[in-house]
Design a protein around this motif. Structure first.
Motif, PDB file in Angstrom:
ATOM      1  N   ALA A   1       0.826  -1.209   0.000  1.00 23.49           N
ATOM      2  CA  ALA A   1       0.000   0.000   0.000  1.00 23.49           C
ATOM      3  C   ALA A   1       0.859   1.257   0.000  1.00 23.49           C
ATOM      4  O   ALA A   1       0.699   2.134  -0.853  1.00 23.49           O
ATOM      5  CB  ALA A   1      -0.937  -0.001   1.202  1.00 23.49           C
ATOM      6  N   VAL A   2       1.769   1.367   0.969  1.00 27.25           N
ATOM      7  CA  VAL A   2       2.494   2.628   1.129  1.00 27.25           C
ATOM      8  C   VAL A   2       3.634   2.795   0.139  1.00 27.25           C
ATOM      9  O   VAL A   2       4.030   3.927  -0.179  1.00 27.25           O
ATOM     10  CB  VAL A   2       3.020   2.803   2.570  1.00 27.25           C
ATOM     11  N   VAL A   3       4.176   1.708  -0.385  1.00 27.73           N
ATOM     12  CA  VAL A   3       5.299   1.807  -1.327  1.00 27.73           C
ATOM     13  C   VAL A   3       4.832   1.724  -2.778  1.00 27.73           C
ATOM     14  O   VAL A   3       5.331   2.434  -3.643  1.00 27.73           O
ATOM     15  CB  VAL A   3       6.351   0.712  -1.044  1.00 27.73           C
ATOM     16  N   LYS A   4       3.825   0.865  -3.046  1.00 29.35           N
ATOM     17  CA  LYS A   4       3.388   0.652  -4.425  1.00 29.35           C
ATOM     18  C   LYS A   4       2.004   1.229  -4.743  1.00 29.35           C
ATOM     19  O   LYS A   4       1.600   1.280  -5.899  1.00 29.35           O
ATOM     20  CB  LYS A   4       3.373  -0.846  -4.730  1.00 29.35           C
ATOM     21  N   GLY A   5       1.262   1.614  -3.693  1.00 32.66           N
ATOM     22  CA  GLY A   5      -0.083   2.124  -3.929  1.00 32.66           C
ATOM     23  C   GLY A   5      -1.088   1.047  -4.281  1.00 32.66           C
ATOM     24  O   GLY A   5      -2.160   1.333  -4.827  1.00 32.66           O
TER      25      GLY A   5
ATOM     26  N   ILE B   1      -1.001   5.660   3.327  1.00 33.88           N
ATOM     27  CA  ILE B   1      -0.224   6.141   2.188  1.00 33.88           C
ATOM     28  C   ILE B   1       0.184   7.598   2.389  1.00 33.88           C
ATOM     29  O   ILE B   1       1.344   7.980   2.171  1.00 33.88           O
ATOM     30  CB  ILE B   1      -1.027   5.976   0.881  1.00 33.88           C
ATOM     31  N   ILE B   2      -0.764   8.418   2.835  1.00 33.23           N
ATOM     32  CA  ILE B   2      -0.480   9.833   3.080  1.00 33.23           C
ATOM     33  C   ILE B   2       0.560   9.996   4.183  1.00 33.23           C
ATOM     34  O   ILE B   2       1.533  10.749   4.045  1.00 33.23           O
ATOM     35  CB  ILE B   2      -1.773  10.587   3.452  1.00 33.23           C
ATOM     36  N   THR B   3       0.371   9.289   5.288  1.00 37.27           N
ATOM     37  CA  THR B   3       1.304   9.388   6.416  1.00 37.27           C
ATOM     38  C   THR B   3       2.704   8.944   6.001  1.00 37.27           C
ATOM     39  O   THR B   3       3.705   9.607   6.312  1.00 37.27           O
ATOM     40  CB  THR B   3       0.809   8.515   7.589  1.00 37.27           C
ATOM     41  N   ALA B   4       2.793   7.830   5.295  1.00 36.69           N
ATOM     42  CA  ALA B   4       4.093   7.317   4.870  1.00 36.69           C
ATOM     43  C   ALA B   4       4.774   8.279   3.912  1.00 36.69           C
ATOM     44  O   ALA B   4       5.993   8.505   3.990  1.00 36.69           O
ATOM     45  CB  ALA B   4       3.928   5.947   4.221  1.00 36.69           C
TER      46      ALA B   4
ATOM     47  N   TYR C   1       4.701   5.908  -1.957  1.00 37.94           N
ATOM     48  CA  TYR C   1       3.689   6.184  -2.974  1.00 37.94           C
ATOM     49  C   TYR C   1       2.987   7.515  -2.701  1.00 37.94           C
ATOM     50  O   TYR C   1       2.606   7.812  -1.557  1.00 37.94           O
ATOM     51  CB  TYR C   1       2.661   5.052  -2.988  1.00 37.94           C
ATOM     52  N   PRO C   2       2.786   8.322  -3.740  1.00 34.14           N
ATOM     53  CA  PRO C   2       2.120   9.620  -3.533  1.00 34.14           C
ATOM     54  C   PRO C   2       0.636   9.457  -3.250  1.00 34.14           C
ATOM     55  O   PRO C   2      -0.007   8.551  -3.785  1.00 34.14           O
ATOM     56  CB  PRO C   2       2.353  10.343  -4.869  1.00 34.14           C
ATOM     57  N   PRO C   3       0.066  10.304  -2.406  1.00 31.17           N
ATOM     58  CA  PRO C   3      -1.361  10.225  -2.078  1.00 31.17           C
ATOM     59  C   PRO C   3      -2.240  10.421  -3.309  1.00 31.17           C
ATOM     60  O   PRO C   3      -1.858  11.089  -4.266  1.00 31.17           O
ATOM     61  CB  PRO C   3      -1.563  11.372  -1.078  1.00 31.17           C
ATOM     62  N   VAL C   4      -3.422   9.825  -3.274  1.00 26.73           N
ATOM     63  CA  VAL C   4      -4.396   9.980  -4.344  1.00 26.73           C
ATOM     64  C   VAL C   4      -5.093  11.320  -4.181  1.00 26.73           C
ATOM     65  O   VAL C   4      -5.626  11.627  -3.110  1.00 26.73           O
ATOM     66  CB  VAL C   4      -5.425   8.828  -4.301  1.00 26.73           C
ATOM     67  N   GLY C   5      -5.103  12.114  -5.223  1.00 27.32           N
ATOM     68  CA  GLY C   5      -5.636  13.471  -5.125  1.00 27.32           C
ATOM     69  C   GLY C   5      -7.108  13.546  -4.801  1.00 27.32           C
ATOM     70  O   GLY C   5      -7.572  14.498  -4.179  1.00 27.32           O
ATOM     71  N   SER C   6      -7.894  12.531  -5.204  1.00 29.62           N
ATOM     72  CA  SER C   6      -9.344  12.571  -5.003  1.00 29.62           C
ATOM     73  C   SER C   6      -9.774  12.067  -3.632  1.00 29.62           C
ATOM     74  O   SER C   6     -10.956  12.042  -3.313  1.00 29.62           O
ATOM     75  CB  SER C   6     -10.037  11.722  -6.074  1.00 29.62           C
TER      76      SER C   6
END
Length: 340
Positions: free
Chosen positions: A229-233, A279-282, A291-296
């Protein structure tokens, strides 16, 4: 309400993610631990990392924990039993391939404990898989009175056609149910003097100390899923709540040592989460390496599943690490392993 503050503990599952941390906490707290393993070779890694506790750590070989009487000799002389071991692979054909080993393994431990007068407390590790309602469509708060009866019914109706995760959750429900039924029946008859405690954790995240080989995809499921999740999304929409593995290990210790915990079922969880939260926290803590956060993503949307952990707070006095603390330590581990 029998409980112990020191003494001998039989602990299953010490080769695993949760069990290795529980073993560490119990040894550091002065307990002597007897750890069943399937073969002598399975004990070698734990002997190495816990070498300083040679006189406090004993291994016993039990090739098949579902065999009748498998734990009879292992329970002799112990003051408490902690049953963590459980089948965890999602590749069963028929639900019974999950359910029978889970139920028989649990009952086998309890039956052996019932033959030993020294045992004061038995702690059974269940899961919120035995608590949740998979059919819930709106925000829901779960507590210790909730049971996942839906997945049990699905397995009874659909058999082999039931989804793998449903088979798993049904096995957790039925195994915990069998533990409580056994305890209540034999307690009322005066056959046993020990108290039962069950702990229901949600997703368990945190650093790994058990034996691991290969990369992140070779880890236990929760460790693999949070890494993906946090590295690959890559993540599943199934969330609910989490607990740091180190806090869960502490919860197991408190379940053995707190007199008021006897005869109680506990949900132990730090906070609800969505994979997007992690994901955002990481991403923030890693300086943009993950992995960058999802904008939506809407961080203000209600959590669909929450857990009421007031009981664990009141009777166990359990405190929890924050999501940020857990993610920070995971990122440190990823860096050290060259996974980022």
């Amino acid at each position: 309400m029998p409980a112990i503050s020191t003494g001998n503990v039989l602990m299953t599952g010490t080769n695993g993610f949760v069990g290795s941390w529980a073993l560490k906490v119990f040894l550091e707290s002065g307990f002597t631990v007897r750890a069943p393993v399937r073969s002598e070779g399975k004990a070698s890694y734990l002997k190495k990392i816990f070498g300083a506790y040679n006189d406090k750590l004993e291994f016993v070989v039990i090739p098949d924990i579902t065999k009748e009487g498998a734990f009879d000799s292992a329970t002799v002389g112990v003051d408490a039993v902690v049953h963590i071991a459980s089948p965890v692979t999602l590749d069963a054909n028929h639900p019974d391939e999950w359910i029978i080993p889970a139920v028989n393994g649990t009952l086998g431990v309890l039956r052996s404990a019932a033959k030993v007068h020294s045992v004061q407390r038995v702690v059974y590790i269940s899961s919120t898989a035995a608590v949740i309602d998979p059919t819930a469509t709106g925000p829901r708060v779960y507590d210790e009175n909730d049971w996942n009866e839906h997945d049990v019914g699905t397995c009874q109706r659909e058999g082999r056609a039931a989804p793998q995760v449903v088979k798993y959750r049904a096995s957790k429900t039925l195994a915990e149910r069998s533990a409580w039924e056994f305890w209540k029946e034999n307690k009322e008859k005066g056959v046993i003097g020990w108290d039962l405690v069950s702990l229901c954790p949600p997703w368990v995240f945190g650093p790994v100390i058990h034996k691991r080989e290969g990369g992140p995809n070779d880890m236990n499921d929760s460790t693999k899923f949070i890494y993906e999740a946090v590295v690959k999304g890559q993540y599943s929409p199934v969330d609910l709540a989490f607990i740091d593995v180190r806090d869960f290990a502490q919860a197991i210790l408190l379940a053995v040592t707190k007199p008021a915990a006897g005869g109680e079922r506990f949900i132990v969880a730090a906070a609800p989460f969505r994979w997007e939260d992690l994901i955002i926290t990481a991403h923030e803590l890693s300086g943009g390496k993950t992995y960058p956060p999802v904008g939506s993503y809407n961080p203000d949307a209600p959590y669909m599943g929450r857990t009421n952990v007031a009981k664990a707070k009141a009777l166990l006095g359990l405190e929890y690490r924050t999501q940020e603390e857990t993610i920070k330590d995971l990122l440190k581990e990823y860096e050290e392993r060259g996974w980022l």
